[in-house]
Structures are given as C-alpha cells and as structure tokens.
Design an enzyme around this catalytic site. Structure first.
Site, PDB file in Angstrom:
ATOM      1  N   GLY A   1     -20.087  52.558 -31.055  1.00 37.97           N
ATOM      2  CA  GLY A   1     -20.029  53.144 -32.386  1.00 37.97           C
ATOM      3  C   GLY A   1     -19.168  52.296 -33.292  1.00 37.97           C
ATOM      4  O   GLY A   1     -18.407  51.459 -32.813  1.00 37.97           O
TER       5      GLY A   1
ATOM      6  N   CYS B   1     -18.803  50.211 -24.712  1.00 40.75           N
ATOM      7  CA  CYS B   1     -18.063  49.735 -25.893  1.00 40.75           C
ATOM      8  C   CYS B   1     -17.141  50.849 -26.420  1.00 40.75           C
ATOM      9  O   CYS B   1     -16.146  51.167 -25.800  1.00 40.75           O
ATOM     10  CB  CYS B   1     -19.028  49.222 -26.950  1.00 40.75           C
ATOM     11  SG  CYS B   1     -18.205  48.247 -28.204  1.00 40.75           S
ATOM     12  N   TYR B   2     -17.498  51.496 -27.543  1.00 43.11           N
ATOM     13  CA  TYR B   2     -16.653  52.589 -28.029  1.00 43.11           C
ATOM     14  C   TYR B   2     -16.549  53.683 -26.955  1.00 43.11           C
ATOM     15  O   TYR B   2     -15.477  54.244 -26.711  1.00 43.11           O
ATOM     16  CB  TYR B   2     -17.239  53.167 -29.322  1.00 43.11           C
ATOM     17  CG  TYR B   2     -16.445  54.325 -29.862  1.00 43.11           C
ATOM     18  CD1 TYR B   2     -15.315  54.112 -30.641  1.00 43.11           C
ATOM     19  CD2 TYR B   2     -16.793  55.638 -29.559  1.00 43.11           C
ATOM     20  CE1 TYR B   2     -14.558  55.171 -31.113  1.00 43.11           C
ATOM     21  CE2 TYR B   2     -16.047  56.713 -30.020  1.00 43.11           C
ATOM     22  CZ  TYR B   2     -14.931  56.467 -30.796  1.00 43.11           C
ATOM     23  OH  TYR B   2     -14.180  57.520 -31.249  1.00 43.11           O
TER      24      TYR B   2
ATOM     25  N   HIS C   1     -22.130  45.235 -24.060  1.00 44.13           N
ATOM     26  CA  HIS C   1     -23.356  46.025 -24.277  1.00 44.13           C
ATOM     27  C   HIS C   1     -24.425  45.666 -23.247  1.00 44.13           C
ATOM     28  O   HIS C   1     -25.134  44.681 -23.429  1.00 44.13           O
ATOM     29  CB  HIS C   1     -23.886  45.783 -25.690  1.00 44.13           C
ATOM     30  CG  HIS C   1     -23.025  46.400 -26.736  1.00 44.13           C
ATOM     31  ND1 HIS C   1     -23.188  47.703 -27.143  1.00 44.13           N
ATOM     32  CD2 HIS C   1     -21.981  45.914 -27.434  1.00 44.13           C
ATOM     33  CE1 HIS C   1     -22.274  47.990 -28.046  1.00 44.13           C
ATOM     34  NE2 HIS C   1     -21.530  46.924 -28.244  1.00 44.13           N
TER      35      HIS C   1
ATOM     36  N   GLU D   1     -27.145  47.111 -22.892  1.00 44.13           N
ATOM     37  CA  GLU D   1     -28.463  47.527 -23.385  1.00 44.13           C
ATOM     38  C   GLU D   1     -29.122  46.484 -24.285  1.00 44.13           C
ATOM     39  O   GLU D   1     -30.234  46.703 -24.743  1.00 44.13           O
ATOM     40  CB  GLU D   1     -28.329  48.866 -24.137  1.00 44.13           C
ATOM     41  CG  GLU D   1     -27.639  48.817 -25.498  1.00 44.13           C
ATOM     42  CD  GLU D   1     -26.105  48.844 -25.436  1.00 44.13           C
ATOM     43  OE1 GLU D   1     -25.541  48.418 -24.415  1.00 44.13           O
ATOM     44  OE2 GLU D   1     -25.485  49.259 -26.427  1.00 44.13           O
TER      45      GLU D   1
ATOM     46  N   ASP E   1     -52.733  45.377 -26.988  1.00 41.21           N
ATOM     47  CA  ASP E   1     -52.751  46.820 -27.265  1.00 41.21           C
ATOM     48  C   ASP E   1     -54.082  47.262 -27.867  1.00 41.21           C
ATOM     49  O   ASP E   1     -54.715  48.206 -27.384  1.00 41.21           O
ATOM     50  CB  ASP E   1     -51.614  47.221 -28.234  1.00 41.21           C
ATOM     51  CG  ASP E   1     -50.247  46.840 -27.710  1.00 41.21           C
ATOM     52  OD1 ASP E   1     -50.120  46.645 -26.494  1.00 41.21           O
ATOM     53  OD2 ASP E   1     -49.307  46.723 -28.524  1.00 41.21           O
TER      54      ASP E   1
ATOM     55  N   LYS F   1     -45.062  48.617 -23.305  1.00 41.79           N
ATOM     56  CA  LYS F   1     -45.972  47.473 -23.134  1.00 41.79           C
ATOM     57  C   LYS F   1     -46.417  47.304 -21.677  1.00 41.79           C
ATOM     58  O   LYS F   1     -47.579  47.049 -21.406  1.00 41.79           O
ATOM     59  CB  LYS F   1     -45.242  46.218 -23.613  1.00 41.79           C
ATOM     60  CG  LYS F   1     -46.123  45.047 -23.871  1.00 41.79           C
ATOM     61  CD  LYS F   1     -46.847  45.241 -25.167  1.00 41.79           C
ATOM     62  CE  LYS F   1     -47.378  44.003 -25.779  1.00 41.79           C
ATOM     63  NZ  LYS F   1     -47.862  44.287 -27.141  1.00 41.79           N
TER      64      LYS F   1
END
Ligand code: XMP
Length: 581
Positions: free
Chosen positions: A54, A81-82, A167, A169, A225, A371
């Site tokens: 954050g 993180c935060y 991070h 992610e 797709d 995907k």
C-alpha cells in the site's frame, strides 16, 4: 460460497496481480477491503490471508491497520511490503522511517532455503522492491528467512505468519509466483482441476441456447483467443456464424492472407475486409498515440458494423478473457485510480467501446478463463501449435510500433524488418518480441550516471516521444539511446538496475535503448524489444545474448537504406510500456 485465499487490499498498485497470479496457478482468491471484519472472512471458510502492499507509511498515525483478532486464528497470513511491515509491528517488531529505502531490482539472499515459503528458490534471487520504511527489528521469536543489502529483514516467519518486503506478485520477481504457490500450499488450498471437455460442451450448449436460429458475428484477428472461440462457436452455430477479419493495413507481412486462409481451412465462414486505404488516409498527419488508437478502433467498428448489418446478425461473440476484464476496462481502471491503484495506462481499442456501439447482444464464453486455459481448449480443438503459442499482436498492429506519422512506406519497411527480427528473437522464448520504427532525430545527452556505469560511452535523446508508466501513471516520455562497447561484459541484474536508476534519475526519460554501434546518417531508427511477462501489466526485457543482438542490429542497419541505428530496449515495465506508443 467458499474462498481459499482472502487478499486484504491496502491500496497497493499490484493487488490485482496477487489475485491474478493465484488464479493463474489454479487457486481461488478474492480481494477484500483492508478493514473487513475477520468474522466475515471466516464465513467463507478461508484457508489463508494475504495483506497487500500500500502507499502508506506504517509509521504514520493514520496508517491503515487490521484488528488484532486476525492474529488469533491459526490461519496462515502472508504480509507483502506494507502488509509485511504491518505484521512486523503487530507482532512486536519495529519499523523505522528511512530516506533511502529500496526501489527496483534487488538481489535477495535467501537465508532459509528449507522454509516452506521458499521451497524451490536458490540462495540468491532477483526480487522487486518498492519501499522507503525499513524493518529494523524482527518480532520476538521470529525467524529471518531472507535479507538484501539494505533490508536486514526482507522476509520472516513466526508461527503461521509470513512476511516479505519485496513483491512476489510482479514479474520483476521472476520466482515470485513460486512463493505465492508455496503459500497457497502452506494454507492447504486445493488447486482446482479444470475439466476442458466439460467446459467445451457447456460453452457450445450455452451459445446454442442463446443464439437459437439467429446469426452471430465474430471478429477474428488471427490470435489464439478469437480463433479458438470461432472454432467453438462453429460447433454450436454452423453456417449462422460469420467471422470477420478486418485488415487495417497495419498487420505483419502477408498476415491477413495467412489468417484468412487458415480460418477457411478450418471450415469457417470468413468475410475479409480490406480497410487499409481508409486507415492510412485517416492517419495522415496524426501524431498523438491516443488519436492513432482511436482512429484505428473507430474504423474497425465501422467496418465490423457494416458486415453485421448486412448479414442481419443479432449476436456478437467476443474472445474476451479474464485478464482483459480484470485490467483493461476503463471503469475498472478509473476505480483503481480512486483506490490509488493507478489509472489508465493505455487505451486498448478493443476493450470497452465495441459492444455498446453496435447494439449487438454480446456473448463472452471465455470471460472467466486465463490464457493457459484458452490454449488448452485450442489444443483440444486441434488448432496448430504455432497458433496456440502465437505471441500476442495488438489490435492496432504495427501502428503501436511506429512513432510519429504512420505512412504506408514506414509500415512496409517495418514489416520487412519484423520478419527478420521475429525469426531471430524467437530463440529467447520471450512472451513478446518485435521491432519498432522511430525517427533518427536526436541530440547528445551528457550523464554522469551513464559514464559511471559504462565508462567511455555516448548517449542521445530522441526527438520522438514514447509511452511509459511511472508512479502508476501513464507518461509521455523520452527515449534515451546509449552507445557502449561494454554492454556484453555487464551482469544482467546490473543492466536492469542501471535502467532503473536512469529512469529514476531523469523524470522525463521512460525508455532506455542499448546501442552497439554509433548512430550514422539515416532517417529511421529501429528498436528491438523482447520481454518476459506472464500478465503483460509488468514486464522485464528478455535476457539476450548481446553478441547475437549486436550482429542482428548490424545486419538490419546494412540491409535497409536510411537506417541510422538499431538498438535493443533494456526498459522494464514500468518505466516503459511494452509497445512504444
Ligand atoms: P503495453 O504497450 O500497454 O502492452 O504495455 C501490453 C500488452 O497489450 C498489447 N496492446 C494492445 N492490445 N489493443 C490490443 O488489442 C491495443 O490497443 C493494445 N495496446 C497494447 C501489447 O501488445 C501487449 O501485449
């Protein structure tokens, strides 16, 4: 409803990436506001909790917190993180304000390779940091499981609590997804097995039921797709499905011909529209990147609507997949801005406007899929592997890869260069790899940061502007070219860190290009780009063999007239986007 992993949202820009990565890995996860009551979450039978990053300082008075009741359950909690700093504080550790912090690519030293959270990692890894405050003291009894040169406590574990300062992610932490998968396993979350056959049967049934005897239309670009959906819809609708391929003139060399003939071979009904004259005449004198996208998008819709009207089609099939919905819709992006998640980065022409303008009823059978799932369907339906693994190509095509005014000549030149570049860059297995065409107008640029890193070198700022992302916002910035004979002797992490310090130091620079020869006379420049990414929201330049790239650059420069330079882009996203405009 049961939810395996609850992500508490503290407003960080990558909150969506946490959920997205878990979904991609096959785990079920939902985002909740940070002040959600723990009892509410327990109603969902959650198995784990992630506290996001954050924009706040945990040292500030009004820093957002969670109730201490969260610490009383035995549910595993991972702070990022935060969230990491919040856990540290709540568990009795200390966080100190710092002026320095850590931003960008950082070497992570894993101190506990046996820790369940870090199973599958090596002793040193690359991670992405973005923080100012620093954890000064670990909570009593906590184990420090990783550190960096700046953060003594880059990761910890205490009972069922885990925290990481970096991070996991984002793609800039290349093994971050392994950490999130490990956490899901620690929580005992079950990986959802996906039954492709029953998905296909259900999708065909639903399309049949909805469309009945009416006609449906689908735009097919040649990407995986839309091609997969077209094949699936053909099973449902037979001759009542009309595929439309619009050639904007901005496709790769002979691409439209190949796409149409492939689709016809698969037994599809294809209407081919050549809109290239209209596109080139409408793009005359247009420089702004958003205007270019809008114009191409508008023409696309006009042509598409004409076909739909002439066939009396009432339904529109769209190959929209989950990430498009998560990331690209304007409403979502606006909401993200309100929540400090960053705003609209680029106007993607094919998300949003298309359905509402055409008054067609929309069916999007892939809306919940990622995907990898579409690729499984594609293989099941017998689509060629080359198409299944085809790199994404943007709707506005080569129009996204030319700065300044787009002309037929420039597109033709870029088509020829693209053919060579794709063939050569394929070996790096990048998520996307291509060439971009820019003008060669430039001025010299002096920089101590560059000299300190590369010694004898020359730098130039291009006159053309490009799109970048800085501080979560889309920026229009400058392209910096750096010539040096030393690129090949640098470590890859040093190059990533160098780019990061350049785009950090110079506010107006958002793209950095490595040159292996000095610019010569010529009116065009060529930039090669290859990126590694799972989500296309963040990306890092692919690690290439600079000797090979140097030869490739030299080859292109000699082969085509009027080329002043050819370089390799070393910018991650952020600070640059993937495409140049
Ligand atoms: P950027 O340049 O925004 O690209 O970092 C992220 C991904 O999106 C693709 N892209 C587009 N795709 N319409 C599309 O269908 C667009 O207008 C568009 N702009 C970018 C880009 O190729 C990359 O995969």
């Amino acid at each position: 409803m049961s939810i395996d992993i609850a992500i508490l949202d503290f407003g960080g820009q990558y909150v969506f990436n946490i959920r997205r990565t878990l979904l991609e890995l096959g785990y079920n996860a939902e985002i909740f506001p940070f002040n959600t009551d723990i009892d509410q979450l327990l109603n969902y039978n959650i198995k784990g909790i992630i506290l996001s990053g954050g924009p706040y300082s945990i040292c500030a008075r009004d820093a957002p917190k969670i109730s201490s009741k969260y610490l009383e359950t035995n549910i595993p909690i991972l702070g990022i993180c935060y969230g990491h700093q919040l856990l540290i504080k709540m568990l009795g550790g200390e966080v100190a304000r710092s002026d320095r912090g850590e931003f960008g690519f950082t070497i992570l030293y894993v101190d506990d390779l046996d820790n369940e959270l870090f199973k599958g990692l090596d002793k040193t890894e690359i991670c992405w940091m973005s923080h100012k405050d620093i954890v000064a003291t670990a909570p009593p009894g906590a184990k420090i499981i990783a550190h960096t040169d700046v953060s003594k406590i880059a990761a910890f574990q205490y009972r069922n609590f885990y925290g990481v300062q970096f991070h996991p992610e984002v793609f800039q932490t290349p093994k971050g997804y392994i950490i999130l998968r490990n956490f899901a396993r620690i929580c005992g979350a079950e990986r959802r097995e996906w039954d492709v056959r029953s998905f296909i049967d259900k999708a065909i049934r639903e399309i049949k039921e909805k469309v009945g005897d009416e006609k449906a239309i689908i735009a097919v670009s040649g990407g995986v797709d839309s091609t997969t959906l077209a094949l699936l819809a053909k099973e449902a609708l037979g001759g009542n499905l009309i595929c439309v391929h619009v050639d904007t003139g901005l496709m790769r060399k002979n691409e439209s011909i190949k796409v149409v003939s492939y689709l016809q071979k698969m037994g599809l009904n294809v209407v081919f529209i050549d809109a290239s004259d209209k596109v080139f005449s409408s793009l005359k004198n247009v420089i702004s990147s958003d205007d270019k996208r809008r114009i191409i998008g508008r023409i696309f819709i006009e042509e598409f609507t004409k076909v739909a009207d002439s066939y009396g089609a009432k339904w529109l099939l769209q190959g929209t997949i989950a990430p498009d919905v998560i990331e690209s819709t304007r409403g979502q992006a606006e909401k993200r801005r309100e929540n400090k998640h960053g705003g609209v980065i680029k106007l993607h022409h094919n998300v949003g406007g298309l359905p509402s303008k055409m008054k067609l009823k929309v069916i999007e059978p892939f809306r919940e899929l990622f995907k990898y799932q579409v690729r499984i369907i594609a293989r099941t339906l017998g689509i060629d592997e080359e198409l299944v693994m085809r790199q994404p190509f943007p709707g506005p095509g080569l129009g996204c890869r030319i700065t300044g005014i787009i002309t037929r000549d420039k597109v033709k030149l870029l088509q020829e260069i693209t053919e060579i570049v794709e063939r050569e860059l394929k070996r790096y297995n990048s998520a996307q790899y291509f060439a971009m065409l820019v003008s060669s107008q430039m001025e010299k640029f002096e920089s101590k940061v560059i000299r300190d890193f590369l010694g004898d070198s020359e730098a130039y700022l291009l006159e053309d502007l490009a799109i970048g992302v800085k501080g979560d916002e889309r920026v229009v910035g400058k392209i910096l070219l750096i010539y040096s004979g030393k690129w090949h002797i640098k470590e890859w992490i040093e190059i990533l860190q160098f780019q990061n310090s350049i785009t950090g130091e110079y506010d107006d620079v958002c793209r950095v290009i490595a040159l292996f020869h000095k610019p010569t006379k010529g009116i065009h420049g060529v930039i090669l780009r290859a990126v590694d990414t799972l989500d296309f929201m963040t990306a890092i330049p692919s690690r290439v063999d600079f000797e090979h790239i140097k030869n490739l650059c030299e080859h292109i420069r000699r082969r085509f007239d009027k080329i002043s330079f050819v370089g390799y882009e070393i910018t991650s996203k952020p600070a640059g986007t993937i495409e140049i405009i």
